[in-house]
Design a protein around this motif. Structure first.
Motif, short mmCIF file in Angstrom:
data_model
loop_
_atom_site.label_atom_id
_atom_site.label_comp_id
_atom_site.label_asym_id
_atom_site.label_seq_id
_atom_site.Cartn_x
_atom_site.Cartn_y
_atom_site.Cartn_z
N LYS A 163 33.77 28.10 86.11
CA LYS A 163 35.10 27.98 85.54
C LYS A 163 34.98 27.55 84.08
O LYS A 163 34.03 26.88 83.70
CB LYS A 163 35.90 26.95 86.31
CG LYS A 163 36.06 27.30 87.77
CD LYS A 163 36.66 26.15 88.53
CE LYS A 163 36.59 26.44 90.02
NZ LYS A 163 36.78 25.27 90.82
N THR A 184 32.94 15.35 88.73
CA THR A 184 33.36 16.40 89.66
C THR A 184 33.28 17.79 89.03
O THR A 184 32.74 18.72 89.63
CB THR A 184 34.80 16.14 90.15
OG1 THR A 184 34.87 14.82 90.67
CG2 THR A 184 35.20 17.12 91.22
N LYS A 185 33.81 17.95 87.84
CA LYS A 185 33.83 19.25 87.17
C LYS A 185 32.41 19.76 86.90
O LYS A 185 32.11 20.93 87.12
CB LYS A 185 34.62 19.13 85.87
CG LYS A 185 34.83 20.42 85.13
CD LYS A 185 35.69 20.20 83.90
CE LYS A 185 35.82 21.42 83.06
NZ LYS A 185 36.57 21.17 81.83
N GLU A 243 22.61 17.54 87.81
CA GLU A 243 22.99 16.18 88.19
C GLU A 243 22.38 15.21 87.19
O GLU A 243 21.17 15.24 86.95
CB GLU A 243 22.50 15.86 89.60
CG GLU A 243 22.94 14.50 90.06
CD GLU A 243 22.50 14.21 91.48
OE1 GLU A 243 22.71 13.07 91.92
OE2 GLU A 243 21.96 15.10 92.14
N LYS A 286 29.62 18.96 88.53
CA LYS A 286 28.96 19.31 89.79
C LYS A 286 29.51 20.60 90.40
O LYS A 286 28.77 21.37 91.00
CB LYS A 286 29.08 18.16 90.78
CG LYS A 286 28.21 16.98 90.41
CD LYS A 286 28.35 15.84 91.40
CE LYS A 286 27.51 14.66 90.96
NZ LYS A 286 27.69 13.50 91.82
N SER A 287 30.81 20.84 90.23
CA SER A 287 31.39 22.04 90.82
C SER A 287 31.03 23.32 90.05
O SER A 287 31.12 24.40 90.60
CB SER A 287 32.92 21.91 90.92
OG SER A 287 33.51 21.95 89.65
N ASN A 288 30.61 23.18 88.80
CA ASN A 288 30.30 24.35 87.98
C ASN A 288 28.82 24.54 87.70
O ASN A 288 28.44 25.47 87.00
CB ASN A 288 31.05 24.27 86.65
CG ASN A 288 32.54 24.48 86.84
OD1 ASN A 288 32.96 25.34 87.61
ND2 ASN A 288 33.32 23.69 86.15
N SER A 289 27.99 23.65 88.22
CA SER A 289 26.56 23.78 87.94
C SER A 289 25.76 23.06 89.02
O SER A 289 26.31 22.38 89.86
CB SER A 289 26.22 23.17 86.57
OG SER A 289 26.30 21.77 86.62
N ASP A 290 24.47 23.20 88.94
CA ASP A 290 23.57 22.47 89.84
C ASP A 290 23.01 21.24 89.16
O ASP A 290 22.12 20.59 89.69
CB ASP A 290 22.40 23.38 90.27
CG ASP A 290 22.87 24.53 91.12
OD1 ASP A 290 23.85 24.35 91.87
OD2 ASP A 290 22.27 25.62 91.04
N ASP A 340 33.71 10.27 86.20
CA ASP A 340 34.04 11.44 86.99
C ASP A 340 33.21 12.65 86.59
O ASP A 340 33.36 13.22 85.53
CB ASP A 340 35.53 11.76 86.85
CG ASP A 340 35.96 12.89 87.77
OD1 ASP A 340 35.16 13.29 88.63
OD2 ASP A 340 37.09 13.37 87.61
N TYR A 387 32.51 18.70 79.75
CA TYR A 387 32.08 18.01 80.96
C TYR A 387 31.74 16.56 80.69
O TYR A 387 31.14 16.23 79.67
CB TYR A 387 30.85 18.70 81.55
CG TYR A 387 31.11 20.12 81.96
CD1 TYR A 387 31.67 20.40 83.19
CD2 TYR A 387 30.82 21.17 81.11
CE1 TYR A 387 31.93 21.70 83.57
CE2 TYR A 387 31.08 22.47 81.48
CZ TYR A 387 31.64 22.73 82.72
OH TYR A 387 31.89 24.02 83.09
#
Length: 88
Positions: free
Chosen positions: A2, A56-57, A65, A59-63, A54, A14
């Motif tokens: 996204k 969340t964004k 960490e 982690k939801s768009n990539s691997d 936060d 991010y």
């Protein structure tokens, strides 16, 4: 993924903290340590967005960490900046 698409490349903003809550004042102290300048702070009570964490964004768009602490991240960022721009 996204985000905003420009010429088939996606961009986004991010939060790249490690997911551990960090108070804004602790982040400011880490910055003060690197720039060796004390900031002038007001006496307001803690605000809703005064905790940085936060991811969340991200982690939801990539691997990806993040494992780096705020202190390490600030130190590394300033170290890179000083090296890249040849600043002492």
């Amino acid at each position: 993924m996204k985000g905003i698409s420009v010429n088939s490349t996606f961009y986004g903003i991010y939060n790249m903290c490690n997911g551990i809550p960090v108070r804004l004042m602790n982040f400011i102290k880490a910055l003060e340590t690197e720039v060796i300048i004390k900031t002038v702070k007001g006496g307001l009570i803690m605000q809703t967005n005064d905790v940085l964490m936060d991811t969340t964004k991200l982690k939801s768009n990539s691997d990806y960490e993040v494992l780096t602490s705020v202190d390490q991240g600030v130190e590394s960022s300033f170290s890179w900046y000083r090296y890249f721009y040849n600043v002492e």
